[in-house]
Enzyme design. Structure first.
Site, PDB file in Angstrom:
ATOM      1  N   ASP A  93       0.831  -1.112   0.017  1.00 22.31           N
ATOM      2  CA  ASP A  93       0.082  -0.061  -0.067  1.00 22.31           C
ATOM      3  C   ASP A  93       0.685   1.276   0.124  1.00 22.31           C
ATOM      4  O   ASP A  93       1.956   1.352   0.693  1.00 22.31           O
ATOM      5  CB  ASP A  93      -0.882   0.049   1.229  1.00 22.31           C
ATOM      6  N   SER A 110      -0.376   0.132   7.722  1.00 26.17           N
ATOM      7  CA  SER A 110      -0.532   1.289   6.677  1.00 26.17           C
ATOM      8  C   SER A 110      -1.103   2.258   7.505  1.00 26.17           C
ATOM      9  O   SER A 110      -1.656   2.236   8.849  1.00 26.17           O
ATOM     10  CB  SER A 110      -1.859   1.046   5.654  1.00 26.17           C
ATOM     11  N   ARG A 114      -7.511  -1.245  11.548  1.00 30.88           N
ATOM     12  CA  ARG A 114      -6.129  -0.697  11.366  1.00 30.88           C
ATOM     13  C   ARG A 114      -6.253   0.385  10.056  1.00 30.88           C
ATOM     14  O   ARG A 114      -7.398   0.727   9.767  1.00 30.88           O
ATOM     15  CB  ARG A 114      -5.396  -1.837  10.510  1.00 30.88           C
TER      16      ARG A 114
HETATM   17  C1  FRU Z   1      -3.902  -3.631   2.669  1.00 30.96           C
HETATM   18  C2  FRU Z   1      -3.259  -4.146   4.023  1.00 30.96           C
HETATM   19  C3  FRU Z   1      -3.533  -3.198   5.211  1.00 30.96           C
HETATM   20  C4  FRU Z   1      -2.460  -3.398   6.136  1.00 30.96           C
HETATM   21  C5  FRU Z   1      -1.317  -3.578   4.927  1.00 30.96           C
HETATM   22  C6  FRU Z   1      -0.235  -4.469   5.553  1.00 30.96           C
HETATM   23  O1  FRU Z   1      -3.343  -4.171   1.808  1.00 30.96           O
HETATM   24  O2  FRU Z   1      -3.581  -5.337   4.395  1.00 30.96           O
HETATM   25  O3  FRU Z   1      -4.980  -3.361   5.907  1.00 30.96           O
HETATM   26  O4  FRU Z   1      -2.243  -2.117   6.975  1.00 30.96           O
HETATM   27  O5  FRU Z   1      -1.949  -4.148   4.080  1.00 30.96           O
HETATM   28  O6  FRU Z   1       0.971  -4.418   4.923  1.00 30.96           O
END
Ligand code: FRU
Length: 452
Positions: free
Chosen positions: A19, A80, A147
């Site tokens: 991300d 993220s 999150r």
């Molecule tokens: C989305 C995700 C988020 C998380 C991150 C971990 O692709 O799963 O929800 O924070 O990637 O890398």
């Protein structure tokens, strides 16, 4: 092939990228942080934030890995999050992922999704990590999956949305407010009845021309022939009234291609709303052959998001025009162009563009169906077919960005977009344009420093 290194898409020097995080304009520069596993191209190993910065979206510097999981509250990943400026200080908000060893399902037990904050004056050097919220602070009917804080400021104070999964497997967003960006109070839980998927990742909120939009990456939506074809989706709800009232409607996907997820938006200094997505997706059943070469995934180009006739449209930011040379008309039939290049086309009715002999972009004017199909498995990495029904009748307009291993196809002023990776055997791409008037402009690569 080393030729699969992208020319105008940000990718990691080595290792794995997912991300985009902390997108902002701060201290006279654009900042693009991203989910980064520097040690392994398959995404294993510690999850960190990598960092690129740029004065102009064209000249980029990779400055390294400013956030690593080195705190008890983020021990299993700096997940993220987002950025918000507070005067001369940039605050980065993120999720500290912690997995406890033991016999847990890691959905209802065994996992922490802490909300943390760090401050930086230059975007590169981080102050101490500060714990803001833990799972005990979230509503009791949330599972452990909470999150991806997105924080923004309004005249009334600070606001934040967090993505979440309820204990009864409903996707939701938690809306918080704060006077100082550090102490947060829950304002509302946003969800749909019946449940709209089981988990909402990476929420984002922005307004355009007075209309609010809640962007999210929901997991668990039913798949259709023309919608929700990937394992997970990302799209936006229109929001009526204040976000806290939770009046969400008219969900639409951001991108109909194989490789798009977890986008984030930010406001450029000139007021443009710019979106960058991950040109990849978790848990897909197709692959990227760069993994064997030591790196995987890239970000989309920055996309300018506008509201046109009530619909969100995306177009490549105008800065990219500076990378493009003079367009030359493409003859009907087979020709070739050296990637990277930008192809523009107009068609009065049904038409087809074939790239590298095996990636077909096909428009059926009768059914108003646009199809992206791989006819050659040698270049697809296992990708097959994706479709969309277009919103507009009438002539078709295409703006196709062809990088060395990706295609972003913007249709009808960006009212529909398809992004996909592809892996042609050489940079010299065969192009067949049928039923359309097309031109191709060569592109030069962006300048990216700091990768050595
Ligand atoms: C989305 C995700 C988020 C998380 C991150 C971990 O692709 O799963 O929800 O924070 O990637 O890398």
């Amino acid at each position: 092939m080393a030729e699969w290194r992208q020319a105008f898409h940000l990718e990691p020097p080595r290792g794995w990228l997912n991300d985009p995080n902390g997108l902002c304009w701060f201290d006279g520069r654009y900042h693009v942080y991203f989910q980064y596993c520097p040690l392994a191209a398959d995404g294993s190993g510690p999850k960190c934030w990598g960092h690129y910065e740029s004065p102009d979206l064209l000249h980029w510097t990779f400055t390294g890995v400013p956030l690593t999981p080195d705190h008890p509250r983020d021990a299993d990943g700096v997940y993220s999050g987002s950025a918000a400026a507070d005067g001369g200080t940039l605050r980065l908000y993120y999720t500290g992922n912690v997995k406890h060893p033991g016999d847990y399902d890691y959905v209802t037990a065994g996992r922490e999704g802490n909300t943390l904050c760090v401050e930086t004056a230059d975007g590169r050097t981080m102050g101490p990590k500060r714990l803001l919220l833990t799972n005990g602070d979230y509503p009791a009917d949330c599972s452990c999956h909470v999150r991806d804080p997105k924080v923004w400021r309004t005249a009334q104070g600070w606001r934040m949305v967090l993505g979440a999964r309820s204990r009864s497997d409903a996707g939701r967003a938690l809306l918080y407010r704060s006077a100082d960006g550090l102490r947060w109070q829950l304002e509302a839980v946003l969800e749909q009845k019946p449940a709209f998927g089981y988990m909402w990742e990476c929420p984002d909120y922005f307004e355009l021309d007075g209309q609010g939009f809640l962007s999210l990456s929901p997991q668990g939506l039913p798949h259709g022939t023309y919608t929700c074809q990937n394992v997970y989706q990302s799209g936006h709800f229109a929001v009526d009234g204040d976000l806290a009232e939770g009046r969400l409607h008219s969900f639409a996907e951001w991108d109909m291609g194989f490789d798009f997820y977890a986008p984030q938006t930010f406001r450029a200094p000139d007021g443009r709303r710019i979106l960058i997505g991950w040109m990849g997706i978790p848990d897909a059943d197709y692959a990227n052959p760069t993994t064997a070469l030591g790196w995987q995934h890239c970000l989309t180009v920055p996309r300018h998001v506008t509201l046109q006739d009530g619909r969100l449209c995306q177009t490549p930011v105008r800065e990219l025009d500076a990378l493009c040379g003079a367009p030359r008309p493409l003859p009907e039939g087979e020709t070739a162009a050296e990637a990277p290049f930008r192809l523009r086309a107009r068609a009065a009715g049904s038409c087809r563009l074939t790239l590298a002999g095996g990636l077909e972009l096909d428009y059926d004017a009768g059914g108003r169906v646009f199809t992206l199909r791989f006819a050659d498995p040698a270049i697809s990495g296992g990708r097959t077919v994706r479709r969309a029904r277009l919103n507009e009748p009438g002539p078709l307009e295409l703006d196709v960005l062809v990088d060395t291993s990706s295609v972003e196809c913007y249709i009808n002023g960006g009212s529909t977009v398809f992004a996909t990776r592809f892996y042609p055997a050489s940079r010299r791409i065969a192009v067949q344009a049928q039923g359309m008037q097309a031109s191709a402009a060569p592109m030069r690569p962006m300048q990216v420093d700091g990768l050595a």
